[in-house]
Motif scaffolding. Structure first.
Motif, PDB file in Angstrom:
ATOM      1  N   ALA A   1      -2.688  11.676  -6.244  1.00 25.15           N
ATOM      2  CA  ALA A   1      -2.681  12.659  -6.995  1.00 25.15           C
ATOM      3  C   ALA A   1      -1.986  12.730  -8.048  1.00 25.15           C
ATOM      4  N   ALA A   2      -0.754  12.126  -7.913  1.00 28.28           N
ATOM      5  CA  ALA A   2       0.229  11.836  -9.149  1.00 28.28           C
ATOM      6  C   ALA A   2       0.016  10.819 -10.037  1.00 28.28           C
ATOM      7  N   VAL A   3      -0.765  10.068  -9.714  1.00 25.35           N
ATOM      8  CA  VAL A   3      -0.919   8.827 -10.731  1.00 25.35           C
ATOM      9  C   VAL A   3      -2.392   9.314 -11.661  1.00 25.35           C
ATOM     10  N   ARG A   4      -2.605   8.546 -12.447  1.00 30.13           N
ATOM     11  CA  ARG A   4      -3.756   8.661 -13.179  1.00 30.13           C
ATOM     12  C   ARG A   4      -4.915   8.052 -12.603  1.00 30.13           C
ATOM     13  N   ALA A   5      -6.148   8.634 -13.097  1.00 34.16           N
ATOM     14  CA  ALA A   5      -7.383   8.180 -12.536  1.00 34.16           C
ATOM     15  C   ALA A   5      -7.722   6.724 -12.697  1.00 34.16           C
ATOM     16  N   ASP A   6      -7.232   5.979 -13.573  1.00 36.30           N
ATOM     17  CA  ASP A   6      -7.548   4.763 -14.198  1.00 36.30           C
ATOM     18  C   ASP A   6      -6.242   3.871 -13.607  1.00 36.30           C
ATOM     19  N   ASP A   7      -5.224   4.600 -12.912  1.00 35.52           N
ATOM     20  CA  ASP A   7      -4.170   3.629 -12.283  1.00 35.52           C
ATOM     21  C   ASP A   7      -4.768   2.999 -11.191  1.00 35.52           C
ATOM     22  N   TYR A   8      -4.614   1.463 -10.887  1.00 30.77           N
ATOM     23  CA  TYR A   8      -5.303   0.812 -10.136  1.00 30.77           C
ATOM     24  C   TYR A   8      -4.738   0.782  -8.744  1.00 30.77           C
ATOM     25  N   VAL A   9      -5.278   1.057  -7.478  1.00 29.04           N
ATOM     26  CA  VAL A   9      -4.600   1.466  -6.430  1.00 29.04           C
ATOM     27  C   VAL A   9      -5.309   0.105  -5.349  1.00 29.04           C
ATOM     28  N   PHE A  10      -4.310  -0.499  -4.639  1.00 27.03           N
ATOM     29  CA  PHE A  10      -4.459  -1.612  -3.515  1.00 27.03           C
ATOM     30  C   PHE A  10      -4.279  -0.978  -2.413  1.00 27.03           C
ATOM     31  N   PRO A  11      -5.043  -0.388  -1.395  1.00 21.41           N
ATOM     32  CA  PRO A  11      -4.728   0.058  -0.051  1.00 21.41           C
ATOM     33  C   PRO A  11      -4.502  -0.904   0.853  1.00 21.41           C
TER      34      PRO A  11
ATOM     35  N   PRO B   1     -15.698   1.383 -10.139  1.00 23.12           N
ATOM     36  CA  PRO B   1     -15.861   2.847 -10.482  1.00 23.12           C
ATOM     37  C   PRO B   1     -14.751   3.485  -9.982  1.00 23.12           C
ATOM     38  N   TYR B   2     -13.916   3.267  -9.061  1.00 25.90           N
ATOM     39  CA  TYR B   2     -12.890   4.089  -8.437  1.00 25.90           C
ATOM     40  C   TYR B   2     -11.563   3.578  -8.772  1.00 25.90           C
ATOM     41  N   SER B   3     -11.444   2.336  -9.551  1.00 35.24           N
ATOM     42  CA  SER B   3      -9.900   1.852  -9.436  1.00 35.24           C
ATOM     43  C   SER B   3      -9.293   1.928  -8.157  1.00 35.24           C
ATOM     44  N   PHE B   4     -10.052   1.581  -7.146  1.00 36.31           N
ATOM     45  CA  PHE B   4      -9.616   1.545  -5.578  1.00 36.31           C
ATOM     46  C   PHE B   4      -9.962   0.327  -5.063  1.00 36.31           C
ATOM     47  N   HIS B   5      -9.216  -0.658  -4.633  1.00 33.81           N
ATOM     48  CA  HIS B   5      -9.506  -2.018  -4.099  1.00 33.81           C
ATOM     49  C   HIS B   5     -10.044  -1.749  -2.923  1.00 33.81           C
ATOM     50  N   ILE B   6     -10.908  -2.633  -2.303  1.00 35.65           N
ATOM     51  CA  ILE B   6     -11.400  -2.710  -0.891  1.00 35.65           C
ATOM     52  C   ILE B   6     -10.127  -2.759   0.227  1.00 35.65           C
ATOM     53  N   TYR B   7     -10.167  -2.223   1.436  1.00 38.85           N
ATOM     54  CA  TYR B   7      -9.215  -2.244   2.270  1.00 38.85           C
ATOM     55  C   TYR B   7      -8.746  -3.910   2.710  1.00 38.85           C
ATOM     56  N   THR B   8      -7.652  -4.052   3.013  1.00 42.58           N
ATOM     57  CA  THR B   8      -7.034  -5.344   3.321  1.00 42.58           C
ATOM     58  C   THR B   8      -6.667  -5.448   4.630  1.00 42.58           C
ATOM     59  N   LEU B   9      -7.019  -6.270   5.524  1.00 41.06           N
ATOM     60  CA  LEU B   9      -6.771  -6.043   7.011  1.00 41.06           C
ATOM     61  C   LEU B   9      -5.542  -6.862   7.114  1.00 41.06           C
ATOM     62  N   VAL B  10      -5.396  -7.872   6.375  1.00 42.00           N
ATOM     63  CA  VAL B  10      -4.190  -8.942   6.591  1.00 42.00           C
ATOM     64  C   VAL B  10      -2.904  -8.121   6.161  1.00 42.00           C
TER      65      VAL B  10
ATOM     66  N   VAL C   1      -0.125  -0.049 -11.435  1.00 35.54           N
ATOM     67  CA  VAL C   1      -0.747  -0.291 -10.323  1.00 35.54           C
ATOM     68  C   VAL C   1      -0.001   0.139  -8.761  1.00 35.54           C
ATOM     69  N   VAL C   2      -0.612   0.922  -7.938  1.00 31.69           N
ATOM     70  CA  VAL C   2       0.230   1.390  -6.776  1.00 31.69           C
ATOM     71  C   VAL C   2      -0.447   0.501  -5.690  1.00 31.69           C
ATOM     72  N   THR C   3       0.420   0.220  -4.862  1.00 27.67           N
ATOM     73  CA  THR C   3      -0.102  -0.608  -3.604  1.00 27.67           C
ATOM     74  C   THR C   3       0.601   0.214  -2.354  1.00 27.67           C
ATOM     75  N   TYR C   4      -0.189   0.522  -1.305  1.00 27.80           N
ATOM     76  CA  TYR C   4      -0.024   1.244  -0.022  1.00 27.80           C
ATOM     77  C   TYR C   4       0.514  -0.006   0.896  1.00 27.80           C
ATOM     78  N   PHE C   5       1.460   0.388   1.718  1.00 29.82           N
ATOM     79  CA  PHE C   5       1.918  -0.662   2.896  1.00 29.82           C
ATOM     80  C   PHE C   5       2.562   0.052   3.909  1.00 29.82           C
ATOM     81  N   GLY C   6       2.641  -0.337   5.188  1.00 32.92           N
ATOM     82  CA  GLY C   6       3.690   0.445   6.083  1.00 32.92           C
ATOM     83  C   GLY C   6       4.616  -0.310   6.501  1.00 32.92           C
ATOM     84  N   ASP C   7       5.402   0.411   7.269  1.00 37.21           N
ATOM     85  CA  ASP C   7       6.656  -0.347   7.739  1.00 37.21           C
ATOM     86  C   ASP C   7       6.528  -1.554   8.212  1.00 37.21           C
ATOM     87  N   GLY C   8       5.562  -1.880   9.078  1.00 34.71           N
ATOM     88  CA  GLY C   8       5.249  -3.288   9.734  1.00 34.71           C
ATOM     89  C   GLY C   8       4.980  -4.476   8.759  1.00 34.71           C
ATOM     90  N   ALA C   9       4.134  -3.851   7.636  1.00 37.55           N
ATOM     91  CA  ALA C   9       3.919  -4.736   6.479  1.00 37.55           C
ATOM     92  C   ALA C   9       5.204  -5.159   5.733  1.00 37.55           C
TER      93      ALA C   9
END
Length: 376
Positions: free
Chosen positions: A97-107, A141-150, A174-182
């Protein structure tokens, strides 16, 4: 030899109008205590803050309801697998919610709350887990990449994309999400280093949910993950990941930092995965009931509910509207999931090459004939 000044320039706190972010004695940013009290430094317009809080709460409640319904669908055999985000709603909703709608997200693969906030619907979120497609939605359309399982692969993808928008002269972050394991993967270190060296407009957002499947964070790293980012030259922030307003404030600050050409940043949001790593995981084999009970007391939704009651930002009508919307979403999730049908495997032969050669046509015909030889 060229040296780089790694001192972090001041950023504006969206809730105080001043520079800097308030930190607890532990060193992380927290704006709402677990019992729902605002930090005294929060000096925003109360009406505007109330509207924002209600919007964030709505996103969190809807995400949890979708998550619960998908979990039930998997247990009923309608999904092959599901990875819950229960407990991580504040980290995801507060950041996206804190980033712009056109900021691209890699989940990665657990960002259902962030995806739902961006407008991705239940059918698209469930398609991959039902096994009817390799991915769920068109990212554009969403500026939201598909899920990455690797694990951590999306960090390199995000870095490359950020270098592209940088060279295009765009002010997209560009915003990218990852976990502590990754974070323990080599790809994570490579991505952070490349991004830092090139001053890429990026935010690395780590949801430290305490467990990499059954491996605790303490067994993976001797220092907090955000400090590791600082070693590469990233602006580094540590935030209470169960405090949605703190996550919103920190993400706003680091996004401003990256968008202004100051290079990438990393946020470590300390949170907790309340469910298993996936529906094929049994978390009771490696964590205690006392641990789960302690983190349930820090439930991010309960914290916002307590805050809204204390500040007079919610009433029965508002809560009733959210409940009705959540019920409708649950019903929609079930309907759309059951309507997802597996594709005809014969069609796969037509999508291997743009111009289908004779050999591939013959292979398709052989497959169709083989399938037709079975009794119904």
């Amino acid at each position: 030899m060229t040296t780089v000044d790694l001192a972090d320039p001041p950023v504006t706190n969206p809730f105080t109008g001043t520079t800097g972010l308030p930190r607890t004695s532990e060193g992380w940013t927290q704006l709402v205590t677990p019992d729902g009290r605002l930090h005294p430094e929060v000096d925003a317009d109360r009406d505007a803050l109330g509207r924002l809080t209600r919007d964030l709460y709505r996103g969190m409640r809807l995400a949890r309801r979708l998550d619960d319904e998908a979990f039930a669908l998997q247990r009923q055999g309608e999904l092959g697998l599901w990875l819950q985000c229960r407990g991580q709603e504040a980290a995801q909703v507060g950041s996206v919610a804190a980033v712009r709608a056109d900021d691209y997200v890699f989940p990665s693969y657990r960002e259902h709350a962030a995806a739902l906030w961006r407008g991705i619907g239940p059918a698209d979120l469930l398609r991959q887990w039902r096994g009817v497609a390799h991915s769920g939605w068109d990212p554009e359309p969403y500026s939201f990449h598909i899920y990455t399982l690797v694990l951590a692969a999306q960090l390199l993808h995000a870095t490359g994309y950020a270098l592209g928008v940088q060279r295009d002269g765009s002010d997209t972050v560009v915003v990218t999400y990852f976990g502590d394991g990754a974070a323990s993967e080599g790809d994570a270190s490579e991505a952070m280093n490349i991004a830092a060296v090139n001053a890429a407009p990026m935010v690395f957002f780590c949801q430290n949910n305490q467990w990499a499947i059954s491996t605790p964070t303490a067994s993976q790293t001797r220092t907090p993950i955000h400090r590791r980012g600082a070693g590469f030259g990233l602006r580094s922030e540590w935030v209470d990941g169960n405090d949605v307003l703190a996550v919103y404030a920190v993400t706003s600050a680091v996004t401003e930092h990256a968008r202004s050409g100051n290079g990438p940043a990393i946020v470590e949001a300390t949170t907790y995965r309340m469910g298993g790593h996936s529906t094929s995981d049994d978390p009771t084999r490696y964590r205690t009931d006392d641990e789960l009970k302690a983190w349930r007391a820090r439930d991010p939704l309960a914290r916002v509910e307590a805050l809204m009651r204390a500040e007079g930002w919610s009433d029965e009508a508002f809560l009733g509207e959210i409940q009705a919307e959540a019920d409708e979403l649950a019903d929609r999730t079930r309907r759309e999931c059951l309507a997802l049908e597996a594709p005809d495997l014969a069609d796969a032969f037509a999508t291997v090459l743009a111009d289908v050669p004779q050999l591939l046509r013959e292979e398709r015909d052989a497959f169709v004939a083989y399938r037709a030889s079975f009794l119904d």
